[in-house]
Motif scaffolding. Structure first.
Motif, PDB file in Angstrom:
ATOM      1  N   ILE A 105      24.566  24.353  53.347  1.00  0.00           N
ATOM      2  CA  ILE A 105      25.161  25.217  54.363  1.00  0.00           C
ATOM      3  C   ILE A 105      26.680  25.090  54.244  1.00  0.00           C
ATOM      4  CG2 ILE A 105      25.279  25.757  56.825  1.00  0.00           C
ATOM      5  CD1 ILE A 105      22.753  23.930  57.129  1.00  0.00           C
ATOM      6  N   VAL A 106      27.365  26.217  54.275  1.00  0.00           N
ATOM      7  CA  VAL A 106      28.826  26.201  54.302  1.00  0.00           C
ATOM      8  C   VAL A 106      29.276  26.904  55.583  1.00  0.00           C
ATOM      9  CG1 VAL A 106      30.972  26.824  53.150  1.00  0.00           C
ATOM     10  CG2 VAL A 106      28.968  26.194  51.774  1.00  0.00           C
ATOM     11  N   ILE A 107      29.898  26.131  56.443  1.00  0.00           N
ATOM     12  CA  ILE A 107      30.355  26.616  57.743  1.00  0.00           C
ATOM     13  C   ILE A 107      31.831  26.991  57.608  1.00  0.00           C
ATOM     14  CG2 ILE A 107      30.676  25.981  60.159  1.00  0.00           C
ATOM     15  CD1 ILE A 107      28.571  23.570  59.047  1.00  0.00           C
ATOM     16  N   ARG A 108      32.162  28.235  57.908  1.00  0.00           N
ATOM     17  CA  ARG A 108      33.556  28.668  57.753  1.00  0.00           C
ATOM     18  C   ARG A 108      34.233  28.900  59.094  1.00  0.00           C
ATOM     19  NH1 ARG A 108      36.076  34.335  55.277  1.00  0.00           N
ATOM     20  NH2 ARG A 108      38.252  33.632  55.283  1.00  0.00           N
ATOM     21  N   TYR A 109      35.422  28.342  59.187  1.00  0.00           N
ATOM     22  CA  TYR A 109      36.320  28.652  60.287  1.00  0.00           C
ATOM     23  C   TYR A 109      37.457  29.499  59.717  1.00  0.00           C
ATOM     24  CZ  TYR A 109      34.062  25.341  63.454  1.00  0.00           C
ATOM     25  OH  TYR A 109      33.148  24.697  64.261  1.00  0.00           O
ATOM     26  N   PHE A 110      37.488  30.752  60.124  1.00  0.00           N
ATOM     27  CA  PHE A 110      38.499  31.686  59.608  1.00  0.00           C
ATOM     28  C   PHE A 110      39.882  31.308  60.136  1.00  0.00           C
ATOM     29  CE2 PHE A 110      40.646  35.948  60.101  1.00  0.00           C
ATOM     30  CZ  PHE A 110      40.925  36.107  58.749  1.00  0.00           C
ATOM     31  N   GLY A 111      40.834  31.240  59.213  1.00  0.00           N
ATOM     32  CA  GLY A 111      42.167  30.793  59.578  1.00  0.00           C
ATOM     33  C   GLY A 111      43.169  31.888  59.850  1.00  0.00           C
ATOM     34  N   GLY A 112      42.717  33.147  59.781  1.00  0.00           N
ATOM     35  CA  GLY A 112      43.619  34.242  60.103  1.00  0.00           C
ATOM     36  C   GLY A 112      44.125  35.023  58.914  1.00  0.00           C
ATOM     37  N   THR A 113      43.925  34.481  57.698  1.00  0.00           N
ATOM     38  CA  THR A 113      44.369  35.173  56.482  1.00  0.00           C
ATOM     39  C   THR A 113      43.154  35.541  55.644  1.00  0.00           C
ATOM     40  OG1 THR A 113      46.424  33.891  56.440  1.00  0.00           O
ATOM     41  CG2 THR A 113      45.778  35.010  54.400  1.00  0.00           C
ATOM     42  N   LYS A 114      42.973  36.826  55.362  1.00  0.00           N
ATOM     43  CA  LYS A 114      41.851  37.269  54.528  1.00  0.00           C
ATOM     44  C   LYS A 114      42.071  36.802  53.095  1.00  0.00           C
ATOM     45  CE  LYS A 114      40.501  41.284  57.279  1.00  0.00           C
ATOM     46  NZ  LYS A 114      40.234  42.740  57.270  1.00  0.00           N
ATOM     47  N   LEU A 115      40.999  36.340  52.448  1.00  0.00           N
ATOM     48  CA  LEU A 115      41.113  35.790  51.099  1.00  0.00           C
ATOM     49  C   LEU A 115      40.905  36.838  50.018  1.00  0.00           C
ATOM     50  CD1 LEU A 115      39.171  32.406  51.495  1.00  0.00           C
ATOM     51  CD2 LEU A 115      41.587  32.895  51.894  1.00  0.00           C
ATOM     52  N   GLY A 116      40.183  37.892  50.308  1.00  0.00           N
ATOM     53  CA  GLY A 116      39.804  38.838  49.263  1.00  0.00           C
ATOM     54  C   GLY A 116      38.470  38.419  48.674  1.00  0.00           C
ATOM     55  N   VAL A 117      37.729  39.371  48.130  1.00  0.00           N
ATOM     56  CA  VAL A 117      36.365  39.117  47.665  1.00  0.00           C
ATOM     57  C   VAL A 117      36.310  38.026  46.599  1.00  0.00           C
ATOM     58  CG1 VAL A 117      34.397  40.129  46.450  1.00  0.00           C
ATOM     59  CG2 VAL A 117      35.524  41.416  48.274  1.00  0.00           C
ATOM     60  N   GLY A 118      37.164  38.115  45.589  1.00  0.00           N
ATOM     61  CA  GLY A 118      37.135  37.128  44.506  1.00  0.00           C
ATOM     62  C   GLY A 118      37.430  35.716  44.973  1.00  0.00           C
ATOM     63  N   PRO A 119      38.570  35.477  45.612  1.00  0.00           N
ATOM     64  CA  PRO A 119      38.885  34.138  46.117  1.00  0.00           C
ATOM     65  C   PRO A 119      37.881  33.620  47.145  1.00  0.00           C
ATOM     66  CG  PRO A 119      40.869  35.459  45.978  1.00  0.00           C
ATOM     67  CD  PRO A 119      39.723  36.387  45.735  1.00  0.00           C
ATOM     68  N   LEU A 120      37.313  34.542  47.949  1.00  0.00           N
ATOM     69  CA  LEU A 120      36.321  34.131  48.945  1.00  0.00           C
ATOM     70  C   LEU A 120      35.064  33.588  48.265  1.00  0.00           C
ATOM     71  CD1 LEU A 120      35.524  33.963  51.930  1.00  0.00           C
ATOM     72  CD2 LEU A 120      34.611  36.297  51.719  1.00  0.00           C
ATOM     73  N   GLY A 121      34.583  34.321  47.256  1.00  0.00           N
ATOM     74  CA  GLY A 121      33.417  33.862  46.512  1.00  0.00           C
ATOM     75  C   GLY A 121      33.684  32.525  45.841  1.00  0.00           C
ATOM     76  N   LYS A 122      34.885  32.366  45.306  1.00  0.00           N
ATOM     77  CA  LYS A 122      35.256  31.106  44.660  1.00  0.00           C
ATOM     78  C   LYS A 122      35.275  29.969  45.673  1.00  0.00           C
ATOM     79  CE  LYS A 122      38.886  28.914  41.899  1.00  0.00           C
ATOM     80  NZ  LYS A 122      40.229  29.084  41.279  1.00  0.00           N
ATOM     81  N   ALA A 123      35.760  30.237  46.879  1.00  0.00           N
ATOM     82  CA  ALA A 123      35.832  29.206  47.914  1.00  0.00           C
ATOM     83  C   ALA A 123      34.436  28.714  48.309  1.00  0.00           C
ATOM     84  CB  ALA A 123      36.563  29.746  49.133  1.00  0.00           C
ATOM     85  N   TYR A 124      33.489  29.647  48.447  1.00  0.00           N
ATOM     86  CA  TYR A 124      32.118  29.238  48.794  1.00  0.00           C
ATOM     87  C   TYR A 124      31.462  28.477  47.642  1.00  0.00           C
ATOM     88  CZ  TYR A 124      31.768  31.511  53.316  1.00  0.00           C
ATOM     89  OH  TYR A 124      31.929  31.827  54.655  1.00  0.00           O
ATOM     90  N   TYR A 125      31.692  28.946  46.430  1.00  0.00           N
ATOM     91  CA  TYR A 125      31.105  28.271  45.262  1.00  0.00           C
ATOM     92  C   TYR A 125      31.675  26.867  45.128  1.00  0.00           C
ATOM     93  CZ  TYR A 125      29.705  27.481  40.399  1.00  0.00           C
ATOM     94  OH  TYR A 125      29.170  26.958  39.243  1.00  0.00           O
ATOM     95  N   GLN A 126      32.983  26.734  45.266  1.00  0.00           N
ATOM     96  CA  GLN A 126      33.618  25.425  45.126  1.00  0.00           C
ATOM     97  C   GLN A 126      33.196  24.479  46.243  1.00  0.00           C
ATOM     98  OE1 GLN A 126      35.584  24.651  42.339  1.00  0.00           O
ATOM     99  NE2 GLN A 126      35.100  22.616  43.156  1.00  0.00           N
ATOM    100  N   SER A 127      33.053  25.020  47.435  1.00  0.00           N
ATOM    101  CA  SER A 127      32.588  24.203  48.561  1.00  0.00           C
ATOM    102  C   SER A 127      31.206  23.631  48.275  1.00  0.00           C
ATOM    103  CB  SER A 127      32.555  25.029  49.840  1.00  0.00           C
ATOM    104  OG  SER A 127      33.841  25.463  50.203  1.00  0.00           O
ATOM    105  N   ALA A 128      30.315  24.486  47.756  1.00  0.00           N
ATOM    106  CA  ALA A 128      28.956  24.042  47.440  1.00  0.00           C
ATOM    107  C   ALA A 128      28.946  23.031  46.298  1.00  0.00           C
ATOM    108  CB  ALA A 128      28.081  25.241  47.096  1.00  0.00           C
ATOM    109  N   LEU A 129      29.773  23.256  45.292  1.00  0.00           N
ATOM    110  CA  LEU A 129      29.860  22.289  44.192  1.00  0.00           C
ATOM    111  C   LEU A 129      30.364  20.942  44.692  1.00  0.00           C
ATOM    112  CD1 LEU A 129      31.414  24.294  41.199  1.00  0.00           C
ATOM    113  CD2 LEU A 129      29.040  23.547  41.456  1.00  0.00           C
ATOM    114  N   ASN A 130      31.366  20.979  45.562  1.00  0.00           N
ATOM    115  CA  ASN A 130      31.977  19.738  46.048  1.00  0.00           C
ATOM    116  C   ASN A 130      31.002  18.859  46.826  1.00  0.00           C
ATOM    117  OD1 ASN A 130      34.369  20.598  44.943  1.00  0.00           O
ATOM    118  ND2 ASN A 130      35.353  21.116  46.884  1.00  0.00           N
TER     119      ASN A 130
END
Length: 221
Positions: A105-130
């Protein structure tokens, strides 16, 4: 040890999983991604964990997840994120390590700045890998249960055969005969039974039980 009554043909000989809970935090442009990994045995357990997490982190923007069970049963959710940016990316991390019976499970707290589709997907993938700690991955081997009833004078030979075929004695009973419940890898069963028949001159009473277990091997990945 996990037991199941499924057919051995539908079960892989080996699986890799994680038993220990782990949590990590990944930050990207003021958004915070809290990743958790849980061991699960079925989809009901996964849903119960998700329900608990949603209540605990009720103020989070998203609760994205993916899980994989035996027989390649999969489920993932973007939970309102753009399609394919969250659940699928988490699932990709699970499959990257070849894991089974895990929920991330990856729980996101939005910080006010949109990441864009590519960086967002990378953030979820990296979170899961970590959150997947390679040192905590365990390899499990498939075993099937067999009951064997023998005369007492064959017990020492029986133990040698069990050891030779990497068997595990699950339980034993003693009355007029010795009865053992043994776990054997499916690929060894035919030879194991033939050897028992040989050493007991065909007197062993053997029953193959349609119950399977995954047990940790001596070495982990």
């Amino acid at each position: 040890m996990h037991s199941t009554t499924l057919s051995s043909k539908s079960l892989p000989e080996q699986i890799k999983t994680v038993y220990e809970f782990n949590q990590t935090v990944y930050k990207e442009k003021s958004s915070e991604f809290i990743a958790q990994i849980h061991h699960i045995e079925d989809n009901l357990e996964a849903e119960n964990i998700l329900s608990t997490i949603r209540k605990k982190y009720f103020d989070a923007t998203h609760h994205c997840y993916a899980y994989k069970l035996l027989n390649d049963e999969l489920k993932s959710s973007d939970d309102g994120e753009p399609k394919g940016t969250a659940g699928l990316r988490i699932l990709n991390a699970i499959e990257h390590y070849g894991l089974t019976n895990v929920l991330i499970i990856v729980i996101r707290y939005f910080g006010g700045t949109k990441l864009g589709v590519g960086p967002l997907g990378k953030a979820y993938y990296q979170s899961a890998l970590n959150v997947i700690d390679e040192k905590k991955i365990v390899q499990l081997n498939l075993y099937q249960k067999i009951s064997i009833q023998i005369e007492f004078n064959y017990i020492s030979q029986f133990h040698r055969v069990v050891n030779n075929y990497e068997g595990i004695i699950d339980n034993s009973e003693y009355s007029n005969f010795a009865k053992f419940y043994v776990l054997i890898k499916p690929g060894f069963i035919d030879n194991f039974i033939n050897k028992l028949s040989d050493i007991t001159n065909g007197k062993a009473q053997i029953e193959i039980i349609p119950t399977f277990s995954y047990i940790k091997s001596s070495t982990s990945t």
